[in-house]
Design an enzyme around this catalytic site. Structure first.
Site, PDB file in Angstrom:
ATOM      1  N   LYS A  92       0.274   4.249  -0.373  1.00  0.00           N
ATOM      2  CA  LYS A  92      -0.311   5.489   0.181  1.00  0.00           C
ATOM      3  C   LYS A  92       0.054   6.672  -0.724  1.00  0.00           C
ATOM      4  O   LYS A  92       0.103   6.493  -1.935  1.00  0.00           O
ATOM      5  CB  LYS A  92       0.140   5.695   1.632  1.00  0.00           C
ATOM      6  CG  LYS A  92      -0.081   4.431   2.470  1.00  0.00           C
ATOM      7  CD  LYS A  92       0.072   4.632   3.939  1.00  0.00           C
ATOM      8  CE  LYS A  92      -0.174   3.321   4.668  1.00  0.00           C
ATOM      9  NZ  LYS A  92      -0.176   3.480   6.113  1.00  0.00           N
TER      10      LYS A  92
ATOM     11  N   SER B 270       2.902  -2.079  10.329  1.00  0.00           N
ATOM     12  CA  SER B 270       4.340  -2.210  10.578  1.00  0.00           C
ATOM     13  C   SER B 270       4.876  -3.620  10.301  1.00  0.00           C
ATOM     14  O   SER B 270       5.822  -4.065  10.961  1.00  0.00           O
ATOM     15  CB  SER B 270       4.702  -1.759  11.990  1.00  0.00           C
ATOM     16  OG  SER B 270       4.319  -0.398  12.177  1.00  0.00           O
TER      17      SER B 270
ATOM     18  N   HIS C 143      -9.582   1.729   4.282  1.00  0.00           N
ATOM     19  CA  HIS C 143      -8.354   1.861   5.072  1.00  0.00           C
ATOM     20  C   HIS C 143      -8.608   2.830   6.230  1.00  0.00           C
ATOM     21  O   HIS C 143      -9.349   3.804   6.081  1.00  0.00           O
ATOM     22  CB  HIS C 143      -7.211   2.371   4.193  1.00  0.00           C
ATOM     23  CG  HIS C 143      -5.889   2.287   4.876  1.00  0.00           C
ATOM     24  ND1 HIS C 143      -5.485   3.238   5.792  1.00  0.00           N
ATOM     25  CD2 HIS C 143      -4.925   1.355   4.830  1.00  0.00           C
ATOM     26  CE1 HIS C 143      -4.293   2.888   6.262  1.00  0.00           C
ATOM     27  NE2 HIS C 143      -3.936   1.745   5.700  1.00  0.00           N
TER      28      HIS C 143
ATOM     29  N   ASN D 121       0.875  -1.162   0.000  1.00  0.00           N
ATOM     30  CA  ASN D 121       0.000   0.000   0.000  1.00  0.00           C
ATOM     31  C   ASN D 121       0.916   1.217   0.000  1.00  0.00           C
ATOM     32  O   ASN D 121       1.451   1.589   1.040  1.00  0.00           O
ATOM     33  CB  ASN D 121      -0.891  -0.024   1.252  1.00  0.00           C
ATOM     34  CG  ASN D 121      -1.730   1.231   1.401  1.00  0.00           C
ATOM     35  OD1 ASN D 121      -1.826   2.029   0.473  1.00  0.00           O
ATOM     36  ND2 ASN D 121      -2.327   1.400   2.574  1.00  0.00           N
TER      37      ASN D 121
ATOM     38  N   GLU E 136      -6.965   5.161   7.399  1.00  0.00           N
ATOM     39  CA  GLU E 136      -6.657   6.572   7.095  1.00  0.00           C
ATOM     40  C   GLU E 136      -7.824   7.222   6.343  1.00  0.00           C
ATOM     41  O   GLU E 136      -8.108   8.401   6.531  1.00  0.00           O
ATOM     42  CB  GLU E 136      -5.348   6.663   6.296  1.00  0.00           C
ATOM     43  CG  GLU E 136      -4.157   6.361   7.204  1.00  0.00           C
ATOM     44  CD  GLU E 136      -2.965   5.727   6.513  1.00  0.00           C
ATOM     45  OE1 GLU E 136      -2.882   5.771   5.268  1.00  0.00           O
ATOM     46  OE2 GLU E 136      -2.104   5.177   7.225  1.00  0.00           O
TER      47      GLU E 136
ATOM     48  N   GLU F 229      -5.965  -4.547  10.358  1.00  0.00           N
ATOM     49  CA  GLU F 229      -4.928  -3.547  10.598  1.00  0.00           C
ATOM     50  C   GLU F 229      -5.227  -2.772  11.883  1.00  0.00           C
ATOM     51  O   GLU F 229      -6.003  -1.811  11.861  1.00  0.00           O
ATOM     52  CB  GLU F 229      -4.874  -2.558   9.427  1.00  0.00           C
ATOM     53  CG  GLU F 229      -4.502  -3.197   8.103  1.00  0.00           C
ATOM     54  CD  GLU F 229      -3.825  -2.204   7.174  1.00  0.00           C
ATOM     55  OE1 GLU F 229      -2.736  -2.525   6.683  1.00  0.00           O
ATOM     56  OE2 GLU F 229      -4.351  -1.106   6.971  1.00  0.00           O
TER      57      GLU F 229
ATOM     58  N   GLY G 283       2.181   2.364  10.638  1.00  0.00           N
ATOM     59  CA  GLY G 283       3.174   3.419  10.478  1.00  0.00           C
ATOM     60  C   GLY G 283       3.857   3.824  11.768  1.00  0.00           C
ATOM     61  O   GLY G 283       4.533   4.845  11.821  1.00  0.00           O
TER      62      GLY G 283
END
Ligand code: PGA
Length: 250
Positions: A11, A212, A94, A9, A96, A166, A172
């Site tokens: 991003k 991560s 996701h 991904n 985010e 996730e 991250g």
């Protein structure tokens, strides 16, 4: 268990002008992969990514889509547009996007249905915040996310959905869930699917871990029986690191 899929991904990283060469580099570094290898890129990189993946084992995915077919939706991108470029996968929901772009369980469900109707493979993200984990409501929260994501989707279609667990606190942050924590939730997701669709469908679905995941922790995570792959952010931006994760997915 589901087919192993390792998906990057990207991003909002990498430029269109560097995409083709980088995807070729990923294909070269992961040659002989025993699992499906996917690069999910920003919209503007997709055509270059498809070009780079041509003639290789690498598949290309988008990071979002809109749930309507077409029309007055300024700035949005449809499933047909993605398919027209040669895109195979699409990340949906996701954290985010849920956090910064008003994605909800309802829009996630609409997007999954549209992806399935059109023949894109959705990678659907679910996961809890640190606060939710500490409150002991992780499984309840994920059960709601899964039920709402799969509302109105039949068993035959459900088999084509990839789920990425996730934990938000691990994305991250360099703070990975332990293999035991990840396995516990991925196993719970599989039993939720079994109660919705029966054991056969639940076994057929690919359940990934993301947050991560990197070259050094991938093998331990991927060895768990209910973890069928990974959704990789940071470590997907370096072909050597990404290749080590792919190597671990045997
Ligand atoms: P990370 O991101 O690997 O950089 O934690 C994973 C993701 O958000 O999909």
């Amino acid at each position: 268990m589901g087919k192993y899929i390792i998906a990057g991904n990207w991003k909002m990283n990498k430029l269109p002008s560097e995409t083709c060469a980088f995807v070729k580099e990923v294909a070269e570094a992961t040659r002989g992969a025993q699992c499906e290898v996917v690069c999910c890129t920003p919209y503007v990189c997709l055509s270059e990514a498809v070009k780079g993946a041509e003639g290789t084992h690498v598949a290309i995915g988008a990071e979002n889509l809109h749930f309507e077919d077409k029309g007055a939706f300024t700035g949005e991108v449809s499933a047909d547009m993605l398919l027209d470029l040669g895109v195979k996968y699409v990340i949906i929901g996701h954290s985010e996007r849920r956090q910064y772009f008003a994605e909800t369980d309802e829009t996630v469900n609409l997007k999954i249905k549209k992806a399935l109707e059109k023949g894109l493979i959705p990678i659907v993200c679910v996961g809890e915040s640190l606060e939710q984990r500490e409150a002991g409501i992780t499984t309840d929260l994920i059960a709601i996310q899964i039920k709402k994501a799969f509302a109105g989707i039949n068993a035959a279609d459900a088999k084509n959905v990839v789920i990425a667990y996730e934990p938000i606190w691990a994305i991250g942050t360099g703070k990975t869930a332990t293999a035991e924590q990840a396995e516990e939730v991925c196993a719970a997701i599989r039993s939720m699917l079994a109660s919705l669709y029966g054991g056969e469908t639940a076994e057929a679905v690919t359940v990934q871990y993301g947050g991560s995941m990197n070259a050094s922790n991938a093998a331990e995570l991927l060895a768990k029986p209910n973890i069928d792959g990974g959704l990789i952010g940071g470590a997907s931006l370096k072909s050597a690191d990404f290749a080590k994760i792919v190597e671990a997915a045997k």
